[in-house]
Design a protein around this motif. Structure first.
Motif, PDB file in Angstrom:
ATOM      1  N   ALA A 185       0.937  -1.334  -0.009  1.00  0.00           N
ATOM      2  CA  ALA A 185       0.076  -0.086   0.097  1.00  0.00           C
ATOM      3  C   ALA A 185       0.687   1.449  -0.042  1.00  0.00           C
ATOM      4  CB  ALA A 185      -0.979  -0.023   1.226  1.00  0.00           C
ATOM      5  N   PRO A 186       0.655   2.230  -0.876  1.00  0.00           N
ATOM      6  CA  PRO A 186       1.041   3.648  -0.831  1.00  0.00           C
ATOM      7  C   PRO A 186       1.100   4.215   0.698  1.00  0.00           C
ATOM      8  CG  PRO A 186      -0.225   3.550  -2.558  1.00  0.00           C
ATOM      9  CD  PRO A 186      -0.666   2.267  -1.667  1.00  0.00           C
ATOM     10  N   ILE A 187       2.140   4.842   1.157  1.00  0.00           N
ATOM     11  CA  ILE A 187       2.108   5.101   2.526  1.00  0.00           C
ATOM     12  C   ILE A 187       1.035   6.303   2.885  1.00  0.00           C
ATOM     13  CG2 ILE A 187       4.595   4.804   2.618  1.00  0.00           C
ATOM     14  CD1 ILE A 187       5.189   7.766   2.338  1.00  0.00           C
ATOM     15  N   ASP A 188       0.589   7.098   1.692  1.00  0.00           N
ATOM     16  CA  ASP A 188      -0.576   8.063   2.188  1.00  0.00           C
ATOM     17  C   ASP A 188      -1.845   7.268   2.123  1.00  0.00           C
ATOM     18  OD1 ASP A 188      -0.442   7.476  -0.582  1.00  0.00           O
ATOM     19  OD2 ASP A 188      -1.020   9.536  -0.891  1.00  0.00           O
ATOM     20  N   VAL A 189      -1.893   6.212   2.033  1.00  0.00           N
ATOM     21  CA  VAL A 189      -3.294   5.411   2.109  1.00  0.00           C
ATOM     22  C   VAL A 189      -3.752   5.039   3.302  1.00  0.00           C
ATOM     23  CG1 VAL A 189      -4.614   3.546   1.231  1.00  0.00           C
ATOM     24  CG2 VAL A 189      -3.173   4.760  -0.434  1.00  0.00           C
ATOM     25  N   VAL A 190      -4.745   5.587   3.835  1.00  0.00           N
ATOM     26  CA  VAL A 190      -5.257   5.109   5.291  1.00  0.00           C
ATOM     27  C   VAL A 190      -6.070   4.002   5.342  1.00  0.00           C
ATOM     28  CG1 VAL A 190      -6.401   5.718   7.295  1.00  0.00           C
ATOM     29  CG2 VAL A 190      -5.023   7.669   6.068  1.00  0.00           C
ATOM     30  N   ARG A 191      -5.973   2.950   6.114  1.00  0.00           N
ATOM     31  CA  ARG A 191      -6.689   1.654   6.057  1.00  0.00           C
ATOM     32  C   ARG A 191      -8.132   2.308   5.932  1.00  0.00           C
ATOM     33  NH1 ARG A 191      -3.880  -3.110   9.099  1.00  0.00           N
ATOM     34  NH2 ARG A 191      -1.806  -2.943   8.076  1.00  0.00           N
ATOM     35  N   PRO A 192      -9.094   1.667   4.922  1.00  0.00           N
ATOM     36  CA  PRO A 192     -10.342   2.145   4.831  1.00  0.00           C
ATOM     37  C   PRO A 192     -11.299   1.323   5.758  1.00  0.00           C
ATOM     38  CG  PRO A 192      -9.906   0.522   3.168  1.00  0.00           C
ATOM     39  CD  PRO A 192      -8.522   0.617   3.977  1.00  0.00           C
ATOM     40  N   GLY A 193     -12.627   2.008   5.578  1.00  0.00           N
ATOM     41  CA  GLY A 193     -13.764   1.178   6.470  1.00  0.00           C
ATOM     42  C   GLY A 193     -14.836   1.093   5.410  1.00  0.00           C
ATOM     43  N   GLY A 194     -14.414   0.791   3.941  1.00  0.00           N
ATOM     44  CA  GLY A 194     -15.116   0.513   3.135  1.00  0.00           C
ATOM     45  C   GLY A 194     -16.570   0.009   3.143  1.00  0.00           C
ATOM     46  N   ASN A 195     -17.471   0.466   2.172  1.00  0.00           N
ATOM     47  CA  ASN A 195     -18.903   0.120   2.467  1.00  0.00           C
ATOM     48  C   ASN A 195     -19.352  -0.234   1.046  1.00  0.00           C
ATOM     49  OD1 ASN A 195     -18.803   2.313   0.764  1.00  0.00           O
ATOM     50  ND2 ASN A 195     -19.956   3.737   2.112  1.00  0.00           N
ATOM     51  N   MET A 196     -18.646  -0.825   0.150  1.00  0.00           N
ATOM     52  CA  MET A 196     -18.967  -1.409  -0.860  1.00  0.00           C
ATOM     53  C   MET A 196     -19.524  -2.846  -1.003  1.00  0.00           C
ATOM     54  SD  MET A 196     -15.741   0.040  -3.272  1.00  0.00           S
ATOM     55  CE  MET A 196     -16.236  -0.897  -4.832  1.00  0.00           C
ATOM     56  N   LEU A 197     -19.274  -3.517   0.052  1.00  0.00           N
ATOM     57  CA  LEU A 197     -19.534  -4.838   0.073  1.00  0.00           C
ATOM     58  C   LEU A 197     -19.734  -5.284   1.461  1.00  0.00           C
ATOM     59  CD1 LEU A 197     -19.808  -7.761  -1.632  1.00  0.00           C
ATOM     60  CD2 LEU A 197     -17.442  -7.814  -1.018  1.00  0.00           C
ATOM     61  N   ASN A 198     -20.636  -6.255   1.640  1.00  0.00           N
ATOM     62  CA  ASN A 198     -20.784  -6.917   2.945  1.00  0.00           C
ATOM     63  C   ASN A 198     -20.286  -8.509   2.692  1.00  0.00           C
ATOM     64  OD1 ASN A 198     -21.521  -8.033   5.394  1.00  0.00           O
ATOM     65  ND2 ASN A 198     -23.677  -7.409   5.229  1.00  0.00           N
ATOM     66  N   PRO A 199     -19.099  -8.902   2.682  1.00  0.00           N
ATOM     67  CA  PRO A 199     -18.728 -10.459   2.567  1.00  0.00           C
ATOM     68  C   PRO A 199     -19.408 -11.200   3.292  1.00  0.00           C
ATOM     69  CG  PRO A 199     -16.991  -8.921   2.420  1.00  0.00           C
ATOM     70  CD  PRO A 199     -18.009  -7.895   3.182  1.00  0.00           C
ATOM     71  N   GLY A 200     -20.022 -10.930   4.468  1.00  0.00           N
ATOM     72  CA  GLY A 200     -20.446 -11.751   5.328  1.00  0.00           C
ATOM     73  C   GLY A 200     -21.731 -12.490   4.542  1.00  0.00           C
ATOM     74  N   THR A 201     -22.235 -12.059   3.623  1.00  0.00           N
ATOM     75  CA  THR A 201     -23.385 -12.544   2.808  1.00  0.00           C
ATOM     76  C   THR A 201     -22.943 -13.357   1.508  1.00  0.00           C
ATOM     77  OG1 THR A 201     -23.732 -10.491   1.532  1.00  0.00           O
ATOM     78  CG2 THR A 201     -24.929 -10.708   3.489  1.00  0.00           C
ATOM     79  N   ASN A 202     -21.539 -13.101   1.191  1.00  0.00           N
ATOM     80  CA  ASN A 202     -20.828 -14.009   0.305  1.00  0.00           C
ATOM     81  C   ASN A 202     -21.440 -13.374  -1.000  1.00  0.00           C
ATOM     82  OD1 ASN A 202     -19.344 -15.618   1.859  1.00  0.00           O
ATOM     83  ND2 ASN A 202     -20.833 -17.237   1.965  1.00  0.00           N
TER      84      ASN A 202
END
Length: 202
Positions: free
Chosen positions: A183-200
């Motif tokens: 990862a680039p050093i300026d990228v903060v770890r996200p809290g993404g909301n594009m997917l809920n993998p719990g539902t597969n």
């Protein structure tokens, strides 16, 4: 005698099953945690947000132009009904107002069609990006599982499928560290909301 043979066969099958189970090594991952923590998820989400912002601005500009066209049409219609001018002039202005009405209608239709098409394209692009990210994560999980000698990895985010998953066999952090290693050093770890993998499902 027959019952004895059946008992022997059953015992043998049980022993084989028990042996196979003993040789199996299971682990778990939280796909939602990995997806949301993957730096590429944030980058993809930022790109999609920018495209949506640009689209919203573009549609607003088109809507503003439509609003002005409607105001112009109303003004032209008022002028066409002005009794202070000649009948011929009123007819000319009515004809012009009629053309303006057609312009207003075509603008409205164009905005509606463009909005639907652009939204469909954005959704399609989002799904492709999600699919690509999930594919990368699944490969990383598979690589980590093979390296650790695991025969099966379950998705602990799907808590309806499993009653209990031991935390000591969870590979989520190890997989996430591997994925974020570049990862680039300026990228903060996200809290993404594009997917809920719990539902597969994307």
């Amino acid at each position: 005698m027959k019952n004895l043979r059946l008992l022997i066969v059953a015992a043998a099958l049980f022993a084989v099953a028990a042996s196979a189970s003993a040789q199996s090594k299971f682990a778990s991952v939280d796909m939602k945690k990995i997806f949301n923590g993957y730096y590429k998820t944030k980058m993809a989400q930022a790109a999609m947000d920018k495209e949506r912002t640009d689209l919203t601005k573009e549609i607003k500009d088109m809507s503003d132009a439509l609003t002005k066209a409607r105001a112009d049409y109303k003004s032209m219609l008022d002028q066409a009904n002005d009794q202070a001018i000649s009948a011929d002039e009123r007819d000319k202005r009515k004809a012009s107002a009629g053309e303006k009405a057609k312009d207003v209608n075509s603008r409205q239709i164009a905005i509606e069609q463009y909005s639907r098409q652009a939204e469909a394209q954005l959704n399609d692009k989002s799904q492709r990006m999600i699919s690509n990210l999930v594919g990368e994560i699944q490969k990383a999980v598979a690589d980590k599982a093979k390296a650790g000698g695991y025969t099966m990895v379950v998705n602990s985010a799907n808590n309806e499928a499993f009653v209990y998953v031991a935390t000591e066999t969870d590979l989520s952090t190890a997989v996430l560290d591997q994925l974020n290693a570049g990862a680039p050093i300026d990228v903060v770890r996200p809290g993404g909301n594009m997917l809920n993998p719990g539902t597969n499902t994307p």
